[in-house]
Design an enzyme around this catalytic site. Structure first.
Site, PDB file in Angstrom:
ATOM      1  N   ASP A 140       0.831  -1.221   0.000  1.00  0.00           N
ATOM      2  CA  ASP A 140       0.000   0.000   0.000  1.00  0.00           C
ATOM      3  C   ASP A 140       0.857   1.259   0.000  1.00  0.00           C
ATOM      4  O   ASP A 140       0.891   2.013   0.969  1.00  0.00           O
ATOM      5  CB  ASP A 140      -0.935   0.030   1.200  1.00  0.00           C
ATOM      6  CG  ASP A 140      -1.972  -1.041   1.133  1.00  0.00           C
ATOM      7  OD1 ASP A 140      -2.211  -1.578   0.048  1.00  0.00           O
ATOM      8  OD2 ASP A 140      -2.544  -1.371   2.186  1.00  0.00           O
ATOM      9  N   ASN A 159     -17.042   1.299   3.499  1.00  0.00           N
ATOM     10  CA  ASN A 159     -15.966   1.066   4.451  1.00  0.00           C
ATOM     11  C   ASN A 159     -14.950   2.203   4.404  1.00  0.00           C
ATOM     12  O   ASN A 159     -14.383   2.489   3.342  1.00  0.00           O
ATOM     13  CB  ASN A 159     -15.279  -0.266   4.126  1.00  0.00           C
ATOM     14  CG  ASN A 159     -14.334  -0.735   5.208  1.00  0.00           C
ATOM     15  OD1 ASN A 159     -14.289  -0.182   6.293  1.00  0.00           O
ATOM     16  ND2 ASN A 159     -13.578  -1.774   4.904  1.00  0.00           N
ATOM     17  N   TYR A 179     -14.421  -3.073  -0.804  1.00  0.00           N
ATOM     18  CA  TYR A 179     -15.504  -4.063  -0.819  1.00  0.00           C
ATOM     19  C   TYR A 179     -16.835  -3.388  -0.460  1.00  0.00           C
ATOM     20  O   TYR A 179     -17.056  -2.251  -0.860  1.00  0.00           O
ATOM     21  CB  TYR A 179     -15.160  -5.233   0.102  1.00  0.00           C
ATOM     22  CG  TYR A 179     -14.071  -6.121  -0.476  1.00  0.00           C
ATOM     23  CD1 TYR A 179     -14.353  -7.407  -0.904  1.00  0.00           C
ATOM     24  CD2 TYR A 179     -12.763  -5.660  -0.611  1.00  0.00           C
ATOM     25  CE1 TYR A 179     -13.358  -8.227  -1.432  1.00  0.00           C
ATOM     26  CE2 TYR A 179     -11.769  -6.456  -1.136  1.00  0.00           C
ATOM     27  CZ  TYR A 179     -12.068  -7.749  -1.555  1.00  0.00           C
ATOM     28  OH  TYR A 179     -11.095  -8.542  -2.090  1.00  0.00           O
ATOM     29  N   TRP A 180     -17.758  -4.092   0.226  1.00  0.00           N
ATOM     30  CA  TRP A 180     -19.094  -3.580   0.477  1.00  0.00           C
ATOM     31  C   TRP A 180     -19.658  -2.972  -0.815  1.00  0.00           C
ATOM     32  O   TRP A 180     -19.689  -3.639  -1.836  1.00  0.00           O
ATOM     33  CB  TRP A 180     -19.087  -2.607   1.662  1.00  0.00           C
ATOM     34  CG  TRP A 180     -19.172  -3.334   2.973  1.00  0.00           C
ATOM     35  CD1 TRP A 180     -20.293  -3.673   3.669  1.00  0.00           C
ATOM     36  CD2 TRP A 180     -18.069  -3.855   3.733  1.00  0.00           C
ATOM     37  NE1 TRP A 180     -19.961  -4.377   4.802  1.00  0.00           N
ATOM     38  CE2 TRP A 180     -18.612  -4.506   4.875  1.00  0.00           C
ATOM     39  CE3 TRP A 180     -16.686  -3.846   3.566  1.00  0.00           C
ATOM     40  CZ2 TRP A 180     -17.825  -5.124   5.834  1.00  0.00           C
ATOM     41  CZ3 TRP A 180     -15.897  -4.463   4.526  1.00  0.00           C
ATOM     42  CH2 TRP A 180     -16.470  -5.092   5.635  1.00  0.00           C
ATOM     43  N   GLU A 215     -11.108  -1.734  -4.356  1.00  0.00           N
ATOM     44  CA  GLU A 215     -10.607  -0.921  -3.251  1.00  0.00           C
ATOM     45  C   GLU A 215      -9.457  -0.040  -3.736  1.00  0.00           C
ATOM     46  O   GLU A 215      -9.164   0.026  -4.927  1.00  0.00           O
ATOM     47  CB  GLU A 215     -10.167  -1.811  -2.085  1.00  0.00           C
ATOM     48  CG  GLU A 215      -9.135  -2.857  -2.433  1.00  0.00           C
ATOM     49  CD  GLU A 215      -8.881  -3.840  -1.288  1.00  0.00           C
ATOM     50  OE1 GLU A 215      -9.528  -3.738  -0.231  1.00  0.00           O
ATOM     51  OE2 GLU A 215      -8.019  -4.728  -1.458  1.00  0.00           O
TER      52      GLU A 215
END
Length: 342
Positions: free
Chosen positions: A60, A171, A191-192, A228
């Site tokens: 990341d 999120n 996600y979500w 994401e």
């Protein structure tokens, strides 16, 4: 659910372990010792990352070039781990952004372990956004710290920016900030229901209003809605939303790949080259795993002295799936779309 964030130091599980690097753009070259690339074409394949040495086990990535020319990469875990380089090629561990863990992190992460930093420079101040959460949960928060120097150990935490609970359908992790058209925006999400955006107050770096409108930028049509790590770049009046699709953080079983969409406004709507909206699962493939370079993603873009560099991590199939730094020049085709070049 969101991807797991294992602890650093476990090579096969060093999920989101540190940030990917920022390339030193020297002279006319895009990276040290390399000439500027030829004009890109839309049909370009997936190039290998540029060679880097030293401590490059990262996850990341977010990179910044300081005033004295030093590059710093901040990354997930360990109080936001830091790595520095003078030439953009050789990297060394340089402590962490935080020397002390803010108490409020514990409400979202039992270990007080931050993820997915985003570093920017604006109005004479370095701004560091980051997420605190736990595997598989959207009980999450995005925090903010500031520094006058941008160096490890100098950051002052400014507290929580935005948060979500298990009752929300998005999120609050993976923040990225864009200043455009006199306004400041923060995209985020994992996600979500995918990628979201709110407007920030440029003076504080926090939401412009007490109850900000949460805009929708991208999602996937099928469970587990695997998108994401948003990052938005402006180029010649258009806006480009980079995201990571599919499975992160599984070593050589990772299927992460980088997609992109384009919009006329920072808040979208974003479309791929075929005209499919990113809220309908669209997304132009930019970079996928190939050969030893598995699961390319967790991307950001370093804009340095007029050139752009794609900064990301991949899992090294020749080294037991260890996550490592990926750097490539990011060029722009005649049709305006970004192209990753060798």
């Amino acid at each position: 659910m969101n991807a797991p964030r294992p602890r650093p130091g476990h090579r096969l599980r060093a999920v989101l372990a540190t940030t990917a690097v920022t390339a030193a753009l020297v002279g006319a070259g895009v990276l040290p010792g390399h000439a500027a690339p030829a004009a890109p074409t839309a049909s370009a394949g997936h190039p290998d990352p540029r060679p880097v040495t030293g401590d490059t086990e990262v996850h990341d990535p977010s990179a910044v070039r300081l005033k004295d020319g030093t590059y710093v990469v901040y990354s997930t875990h360990g109080g936001i781990e830091a790595r520095t380089s003078r030439d953009g090629r050789t990297w060394q561990r340089a402590g962490s952004a935080f020397t002390d863990i803010p108490d409020w992190w514990r409400a979202y992460s039992a270990e007080g372990d931050p993820w997915a930093p985003e570093v920017t420079y604006r109005d004479g101040v370095y701004w560091l956004y980051y997420a605190v959460s736990s595997f598989g949960s959207n009980h999450s928060a995005i925090g903010l710290a500031t520094s006058r120097s941008g160096r490890p150990g100098t950051w002052e935490d400014r507290g929580k920016v935005f948060s979500t609970t298990t009752g929300d359908h998005y999120n609050a992790i993976d923040p990225a900030v864009l200043q455009a058209r006199g306004r400041l925006w923060m995209s985020f999400g994992s996600y979500w229901t995918g990628i979201r955006m709110i407007e920030l107050d440029p003076a504080t770096g926090k939401p412009r209003t007490a109850d900000p409108e949460v805009l929708h930028l991208a999602t996937r049509p099928d469970e587990p809605y695997a998108v994401e790590a948003p990052y938005i770049v402006e180029h010649q009046g258009s806006y480009y939303l980079f995201v990571s699709y599919d499975r992160c953080c599984a070593g050589t079983d990772s299927t992460y790949n980088i997609r992109v969409g384009r919009a006329a406004h920072p808040a979208g709507p974003y479309y791929d080259r075929d005209g499919t909206a990113m809220t309908d699962g669209g997304g132009e493939l930019l970079l996928a795993g190939h050969g030893r370079y598995v699961g390319t993603g967790g991307q950001s873009v370093l804009r340095d002295r007029g050139r752009d560099v794609l900064v990301y991590h991949y899992y090294d199939a020749d080294d037991a799936g260890v996550p490592k730094l990926g750097l490539n020049p990011l060029s722009w085709g005649k049709d305006g779309w970004p192209v990753v070049t060798p």
